[in-house]
Scaffold this active site. Sequence first.
Site, PDB file in Angstrom:
ATOM      1  N   HIS A   1      -9.584   0.994   4.812  1.00 42.49           N
ATOM      2  CA  HIS A   1      -8.331   1.265   5.526  1.00 42.49           C
ATOM      3  C   HIS A   1      -8.617   2.228   6.673  1.00 42.49           C
ATOM      4  CE1 HIS A   1      -4.275   2.566   6.436  1.00 42.49           C
ATOM      5  NE2 HIS A   1      -3.845   1.508   5.777  1.00 42.49           N
TER       6      HIS A   1
ATOM      7  N   ASN B   1       0.865  -1.186   0.000  1.00 39.86           N
ATOM      8  CA  ASN B   1       0.000   0.000   0.000  1.00 39.86           C
ATOM      9  C   ASN B   1       0.898   1.232   0.000  1.00 39.86           C
ATOM     10  OD1 ASN B   1      -1.857   2.001   0.427  1.00 39.86           O
ATOM     11  ND2 ASN B   1      -2.332   1.430   2.550  1.00 39.86           N
ATOM     12  N   TRP B   2       1.038   1.830  -1.175  1.00 37.47           N
ATOM     13  CA  TRP B   2       1.942   2.993  -1.289  1.00 37.47           C
ATOM     14  C   TRP B   2       1.307   4.266  -0.711  1.00 37.47           C
ATOM     15  CZ3 TRP B   2       4.229   2.662  -6.973  1.00 37.47           C
ATOM     16  CH2 TRP B   2       5.027   1.510  -7.072  1.00 37.47           C
ATOM     17  N   LYS B   3       0.037   4.202  -0.397  1.00 37.53           N
ATOM     18  CA  LYS B   3      -0.677   5.376   0.137  1.00 37.53           C
ATOM     19  C   LYS B   3      -0.490   6.579  -0.800  1.00 37.53           C
ATOM     20  CE  LYS B   3       0.048   3.541   4.730  1.00 37.53           C
ATOM     21  NZ  LYS B   3      -0.114   3.769   6.147  1.00 37.53           N
TER      22      LYS B   3
ATOM     23  N   GLU C   1      -5.410  -4.917  10.742  1.00 35.17           N
ATOM     24  CA  GLU C   1      -4.433  -3.843  10.939  1.00 35.17           C
ATOM     25  C   GLU C   1      -4.797  -3.056  12.201  1.00 35.17           C
ATOM     26  OE1 GLU C   1      -2.354  -2.710   7.072  1.00 35.17           O
ATOM     27  OE2 GLU C   1      -4.207  -1.584   7.094  1.00 35.17           O
TER      28      GLU C   1
ATOM     29  N   GLY D   1       2.745  -1.019   4.377  1.00 37.63           N
ATOM     30  CA  GLY D   1       2.697   0.397   4.015  1.00 37.63           C
ATOM     31  C   GLY D   1       4.100   0.936   3.771  1.00 37.63           C
ATOM     32  N   GLY D   2       4.667   1.578   4.783  1.00 42.89           N
ATOM     33  CA  GLY D   2       5.938   2.288   4.632  1.00 42.89           C
ATOM     34  C   GLY D   2       7.042   1.466   3.988  1.00 42.89           C
TER      35      GLY D   2
ATOM     36  N   GLY E   1       2.238   2.464  10.854  1.00 40.63           N
ATOM     37  CA  GLY E   1       3.224   3.543  10.742  1.00 40.63           C
ATOM     38  C   GLY E   1       3.895   3.919  12.046  1.00 40.63           C
TER      39      GLY E   1
HETATM   40  C1  PEP Z   1      -0.922   0.306   6.144  1.00 39.29           C
HETATM   41  O1  PEP Z   1      -1.132   1.505   6.148  1.00 39.29           O
HETATM   42  O2  PEP Z   1      -1.704  -0.475   5.595  1.00 39.29           O
HETATM   43  C2  PEP Z   1       0.270  -0.160   6.822  1.00 39.29           C
HETATM   44  C3  PEP Z   1       0.333  -1.412   7.142  1.00 39.29           C
HETATM   45  O3  PEP Z   1       1.244   0.776   7.075  1.00 39.29           O
HETATM   46  P1  PEP Z   1       2.690   0.534   7.732  1.00 39.29           P
HETATM   47  O4  PEP Z   1       3.244  -0.758   7.166  1.00 39.29           O
HETATM   48  O5  PEP Z   1       3.494   1.700   7.335  1.00 39.29           O
HETATM   49  O6  PEP Z   1       2.476   0.408   9.204  1.00 39.29           O
END
Ligand code: PEP
Length: 258
Positions: A97, A12-14, A170, A236-237, A176
């Site tokens: 999300h 998930n590049w957001k 999640e 995500g990150g 994050g």
């Molecule tokens: C997300 O936003 O779906 C996520 C898992 O972010 P991160 O890996 O950055 O915690």
Amino acid sequence: MARSRVPLVVANWKMNGLQADGADLARRIVAGLPGGAPETVLCPPATLLAAVARVLNGSAIALGGQDCHAAASGPHTGDIAAVMLADLGCRYVIVGHSERRSGDGGHGESDGNVLAKAAAAQAAGLTAIVCIGESAAENTRGETLEVLSRQVAQSVPPDSGASSLVVAYEPVWAIGSGRTPDRVDVERAHGAIRRSLHQRIGAAAADVRLLYGGSVKPGNTTSFVTLPEVDGVLVGGASLVAEDFIAICRAAGGQSAG
Ligand code: PEP
């Protein structure tokens, strides 16, 4: 990880990336992904879907959107219909999300909104990746399993099956933050999700993939994906760094991360 469910890693590049760096990141992931990697999905921002689709064309990596509207078309300025994502070559879309469920800088989406979006995604032939998870306050109050059961009951379309649904657990406080739940808590949460899913969609629940997401890194992926009820990860990150994402895919496929 139950071997009847094919492992899945979703990036998930957001809201990150411009034309040049987005396509380059996708190219580096395509080039670096090892043979035997789990099923892999890249979810870039909407502006990069077409460019990333071109890079992924002919590769084993699938394309996904980060959100869709519940309607198939109409007066919804700035929104994207699931059928438009499918038209671009997407096979997946993330819905619900926590950054969209949030009312604080997000979009205040309710379980009902998420349900409608997931149903629209499935009607367009996409696999809906429905995100659920408790807030820090709910976690502290010991309400995690109750929250997850409610979100499954109210966000998952009742006619879902393994090809139309993935559920991502999640914890909001883990996204994050660099903090993660311990393995026992993840396994307990995934067990509760599987049971709630069974109540919601029946026997098909056994084949639906359940992902863990929240501060997944190359170094902690194995600790999650070796749990029996965890079928992969939502990242995500770390998915914005090709080497890290590739290492996560390796680990999720049972290879050494580095
Ligand atoms: C997300 O936003 O779906 C996520 C898992 O972010 P991160 O890996 O950055 O915690």
